[in-house]
Scaffold this active site. Sequence first.
Site, PDB file in Angstrom:
ATOM      1  N   ASP A 146     -50.329 -19.762   1.896  1.00 29.08           N
ATOM      2  CA  ASP A 146     -48.826 -20.705   1.280  1.00 29.08           C
ATOM      3  C   ASP A 146     -48.219 -21.944   2.673  1.00 29.08           C
ATOM      4  O   ASP A 146     -48.174 -22.971   1.758  1.00 29.08           O
ATOM      5  CB  ASP A 146     -47.655 -19.867   0.940  1.00 29.08           C
ATOM      6  CG  ASP A 146     -46.399 -20.954   0.818  1.00 29.08           C
ATOM      7  OD1 ASP A 146     -46.144 -20.973  -0.325  1.00 29.08           O
ATOM      8  OD2 ASP A 146     -45.405 -20.641   1.798  1.00 29.08           O
ATOM      9  N   ALA A 178     -45.266 -22.172  -2.591  1.00 32.21           N
ATOM     10  CA  ALA A 178     -46.213 -22.572  -3.104  1.00 32.21           C
ATOM     11  C   ALA A 178     -46.748 -21.680  -4.424  1.00 32.21           C
ATOM     12  O   ALA A 178     -47.324 -21.452  -4.757  1.00 32.21           O
ATOM     13  CB  ALA A 178     -47.366 -22.869  -2.470  1.00 32.21           C
ATOM     14  N   ASP A 179     -46.281 -20.150  -3.179  1.00 29.03           N
ATOM     15  CA  ASP A 179     -46.667 -19.051  -3.995  1.00 29.03           C
ATOM     16  C   ASP A 179     -46.640 -18.511  -5.448  1.00 29.03           C
ATOM     17  O   ASP A 179     -47.172 -18.496  -6.370  1.00 29.03           O
ATOM     18  CB  ASP A 179     -47.146 -17.791  -3.222  1.00 29.03           C
ATOM     19  CG  ASP A 179     -48.566 -17.304  -2.048  1.00 29.03           C
ATOM     20  OD1 ASP A 179     -49.081 -17.958  -2.607  1.00 29.03           O
ATOM     21  OD2 ASP A 179     -47.779 -17.368  -0.841  1.00 29.03           O
ATOM     22  N   LEU A 180     -44.916 -18.291  -4.670  1.00 23.76           N
ATOM     23  CA  LEU A 180     -43.680 -18.267  -6.159  1.00 23.76           C
ATOM     24  C   LEU A 180     -44.491 -19.047  -7.470  1.00 23.76           C
ATOM     25  O   LEU A 180     -44.275 -19.351  -8.596  1.00 23.76           O
ATOM     26  CB  LEU A 180     -42.823 -18.579  -5.428  1.00 23.76           C
ATOM     27  CG  LEU A 180     -42.362 -16.963  -4.925  1.00 23.76           C
ATOM     28  CD1 LEU A 180     -41.459 -17.831  -4.828  1.00 23.76           C
ATOM     29  CD2 LEU A 180     -42.458 -15.541  -5.625  1.00 23.76           C
ATOM     30  N   GLY A 183     -47.333 -18.463  -9.342  1.00 24.07           N
ATOM     31  CA  GLY A 183     -46.980 -17.627 -10.141  1.00 24.07           C
ATOM     32  C   GLY A 183     -46.424 -17.829 -11.272  1.00 24.07           C
ATOM     33  O   GLY A 183     -47.294 -17.743 -12.381  1.00 24.07           O
TER      34      GLY A 183
END
Length: 406
Positions: A146, A178-180, A183
């Site tokens: 991320d 970026a991860d969230l 998702g």
Amino acid sequence: MGALSHLRVLDLTRVLAGPWCAQTLADLGADVIKIERPGAGDDTRHWGPPYLKTPEGADTREAAYYLCANRNKRSVTVDIATPEGQRIVRELAAQSDVVLENYKVGQLKKYGLDYASLAEVKPDIIYCSVTGFGQTGPLAERAGYDFIVQGIGGFMSITGERDGQPGGGPQKAGVAIADLMTGMYATVAVLAALAHRDRTGTGQYIDMALLDVQVAMLANMGANYLTSGKAPVRWGNAHQNIVPYQAFQTRDGWIIVAVGNDAQFRKFVEVGGRPELADDPRFATNPERVRHRDTLVPLVAEMVKTRGKHEWIASLEQAGVPCGPINDLAEVFENEQVRSRGMRVEVPHSSGATAALLRSPIQMSETPPQVRTAPPMLGEHTDEVLRTLLGYDDATLARLRERAAI
């Protein structure tokens, strides 16, 4: 009954982006089976402290990081490097609607667990891969983190205090944005693919990349560049086109003042005991305030420091000037609006502890998301799932354990 209670999701993801998608589907009612490595599990189980504590104060070794993204799931330990483990995953996929994975590009193909292989046993499967850079392109095989993606994707070039200011320079977000967001985009893609399958009977493959998402979520800043050809710069907590529209330090904390027009500016400085600033030709209109930002902002900053943040918030709200505090997390969870919306929930954990979690922000009148179970212990549901879904008996389970397949 949740909106997705008719669906089963096989979750082969770890860390945050994939588990965040799986948790959202689980909150909406899907039966999510989390496949984890025997003896180790999801890396985030060990990303602590802090760890969940029992009522006696002992660490459960369940890290808060893991807890944030894995509620409402069942944990099954399977070693996919073994032939027996691969067979188990294929059998579970045959009884699932969705498969989520975030292995390196091509890694699952050698185990016969890639989309093409699982589509043979479940032709209408929805298979979603989450990687840093996608399945194609020159960076496809690079591991995605991320923090690095925030840099490569331009987010950090527009986040942080202005160059030349104290503390100036690029800054990442306080959470793995970026991860969230990957998702969340993956969740949307899965639901869209399910809707298509329900109409046509056809499954499909979804290729989600952190970098794609990070670039897409540049939103208006990205559009500004594409339209003008000029790369935006960092403005910290200030606004490029409106003054004063930023954070200010009070006597005992920070507040945000979001002056949107000249009338609000006059009210703001009147509350602060500096009405003459609104009559100054340099500050009377927003274009002039922007032009003379470097002169005005220090004057306003000194004015704001004369009172505490709660006094400022009360006075500005009464005057109709948009404002708000910058809360730390203790203040967030004491906020009356956050409390009234029930954003904190407490759930019994299998260790005997009580897990305090954040509820899904989704509100639905007929099928609201629910926190049914706490994040599972490693392998907590291995026997249950293999017995009920695959019909394995005691002898089969014992044999698989002897061979370290589960």
